[in-house]
Motif scaffolding. Structure first.
Motif, PDB file in Angstrom:
ATOM      1  N   THR A   1       9.234  59.757 -79.450  1.00  0.00           N
ATOM      2  CA  THR A   1      10.312  60.303 -80.273  1.00  0.00           C
ATOM      3  C   THR A   1      11.363  59.222 -80.501  1.00  0.00           C
ATOM      4  O   THR A   1      11.788  58.556 -79.547  1.00  0.00           O
ATOM      5  CB  THR A   1      10.976  61.510 -79.581  1.00  0.00           C
ATOM      6  OG1 THR A   1      10.002  62.544 -79.450  1.00  0.00           O
ATOM      7  CG2 THR A   1      12.164  62.026 -80.373  1.00  0.00           C
TER       8      THR A   1
ATOM      9  N   LEU B   1      16.025  66.308 -75.313  1.00  0.00           N
ATOM     10  CA  LEU B   1      15.042  65.244 -75.488  1.00  0.00           C
ATOM     11  C   LEU B   1      13.728  65.611 -74.793  1.00  0.00           C
ATOM     12  O   LEU B   1      13.714  66.413 -73.854  1.00  0.00           O
ATOM     13  CB  LEU B   1      15.573  63.936 -74.895  1.00  0.00           C
ATOM     14  CG  LEU B   1      16.849  63.359 -75.516  1.00  0.00           C
ATOM     15  CD1 LEU B   1      17.204  62.035 -74.842  1.00  0.00           C
ATOM     16  CD2 LEU B   1      16.706  63.174 -77.015  1.00  0.00           C
TER      17      LEU B   1
ATOM     18  N   THR C   1      11.050  58.493 -75.371  1.00  0.00           N
ATOM     19  CA  THR C   1      12.130  58.557 -76.365  1.00  0.00           C
ATOM     20  C   THR C   1      12.788  57.197 -76.513  1.00  0.00           C
ATOM     21  O   THR C   1      13.120  56.553 -75.511  1.00  0.00           O
ATOM     22  CB  THR C   1      13.213  59.580 -75.949  1.00  0.00           C
ATOM     23  OG1 THR C   1      12.610  60.864 -75.768  1.00  0.00           O
ATOM     24  CG2 THR C   1      14.292  59.669 -77.013  1.00  0.00           C
TER      25      THR C   1
END
Length: 419
Positions: free
Chosen positions: A151, A164, A337
């Protein structure tokens, strides 16, 4: 559809637009403020949950109103800033229309002034103030292609750690936003990697005074232009948790792994420059230089301020600095992330006039563009270092409205009889 006329049209109802409205109202200039969403929308929906102001509210406010909840030396949470701006707009009776998106600003041939097309109809305005501020379009460098299981988001889209995906987080950018988000994540138990580029690192407080006070007495807020090569240097300072000096050694001791500037991503491997130690050393030099100036000023003016020798004490260099990581396997490290705290660019594509330089920045002199009657407000370094702050934009707005008032006086002139 008919075109309404307004003498001055302000685009944006954040701190810049509200400041412009106050001065226009005081000058008796009929005007309207158009806002695409709600008053102070960026404070409401485009910042993370735990954000607070980077300056204490005794300093970072409009002259005519104090913050009602946060004490003077405190740092206001983003919700209070939005409420403050909304309340201020009500007090000055700012004529704001929300939910109106400006689509285009252009000259109106044969009539003078500007044609402003919006989602709620068209306006003709003698003067237009673009008060959309400096944080318009998030920038994500094209270093990391999209890939499954990773991500990527900009700090403008970050809200809190729980939002997240599970796993470690790589934060790229170590200015105020990047550092505060990294601290937010590590406090929530996340494993965090932080890519650190060149930065200035002022002390949060020194000898009993906040750094904003020191910048004021040293005349640095009034600097008219940045030093050559420092126009885009990030500032690492925080108002979070009562405010503290950002110390990258302390961040490493808290469990954050420091890295140099991100260079490229190939497959699962992210490469970093061998510049981490140099970037931290540059920040240290900036920090110590400000302490030296503060000490010299205190001595020259006989200020009775407590000595602060601990401010010059640095902890040991962390291993990630002395033995920098140049290559990082995102999969092996469990990084799911990448959070880009890499700033913004201004976006004035909706102004269909020749008002941008070769780098896409507005051409202006203290906010006055080459197109007579078109002004900018809230730009970084618009007239001084403090232009992007609440108090700075208020003073810039007064200057712009003075220019508009002068033009109104010329337009209102009529020769005496017989002349």
């Amino acid at each position: 559809m008919t075109t309404e006329h307004v003498e001055a049209l302000v685009i944006g109802a954040g701190q810049a637009g509200i400041a412009a409205s106050e001065h226009l109202g005081k000058a008796g200039i009929p005007h309207l403020v158009l806002e695409r969403a709600r008053i102070a929308e960026r404070w409401r929906s485009e910042r993370w949950d735990s954000l607070v102001t980077n300056g204490p509210v005794w300093h970072d406010r409009f002259p005519g109103m104090e913050f009602p909840q946060t004490p003077p030396d405190g740092f206001a949470p983003k919700e209070e800033v939005a409420q403050y701006l909304s309340a201020y707009a009500s007090i000055i009776k700012a004529p704001i229309r929300t939910g109106v998106n400006v689509l285009q600003v252009s000259r109106e041939p044969g009539r003078g002034g500007f044609l402003v097309r919006t989602t709620a109809g068209d306006w003709h305005a003698d003067h237009v103030i673009a008060a959309t501020g400096p944080f318009q379009k998030p920038v994500i460098p094209p270093l990391a292609p999209e890939r499954e299981g990773l991500t990527q988001l900009h700090s403008a889209s970050y809200r809190n750690p729980a939002a997240l995906p599970p796993g470690a987080v790589l934060v790229i950018g170590a200015g105020s936003s990047g550092v505060q988000i990294a601290e937010d994540l590590v406090a929530a138990g996340r494993r965090v990697f932080l890519s650190v580029g060149p930065h200035d690192r002022p002390p949060r407080r020194y000898r009993g005074r906040d750094f904003v006070w020191w910048l004021g007495v040293l005349g640095k807020w009034d600097a008219a232009a940045p030093h050559a090569g420092t126009e885009h240097v990030t500032i690492a300072v925080s108002g979070a948790n009562g405010g503290h000096t950002i110390d990258f050694r302390r961040l490493a001791a808290s469990g954050i792994t420091l890295l140099g500037q991100a260079e490229s991503l190939s497959g699962n491997i992210m490469q970093f420059k061998r510049d981490l130690a140099a970037n931290i050393a540059r920040g240290d030099a900036n920090y110590l230089a400000l302490l030296d100036e503060a000490d010299a000023h205190a001595a020259a003016f006989g200020l009775d301020l407590p000595e602060d020798p601990e401010a010059r004490s640095f902890g040991p260099e962390p291993d990630c600095v002395t033995n920098p990581i140049l290559s990082l396997d995102l999969v092996r490290e469990g990084i799911h992330t990448i959070l880009w705290a890499t700033g913004y660019v201004q976006d004035f594509a909706w102004i269909h006039l020749d008002i941008l330089d070769e780098r896409g920045r507005p051409k202006h002199q203290r906010g006055a563009s080459p197109e007579r009657g078109l002004y900018f407000l809230g730009l970084p370094w618009q007239s001084r270092r403090g232009s992007s702050f609440l108090w700075g934009v208020w003073h810039d707005a007064r200057h712009i409205v003075d220019l508009i008032a002068i033009q109104r006086s010329y337009r209102a002139y009529r020769p005496s009889a017989g002349q």
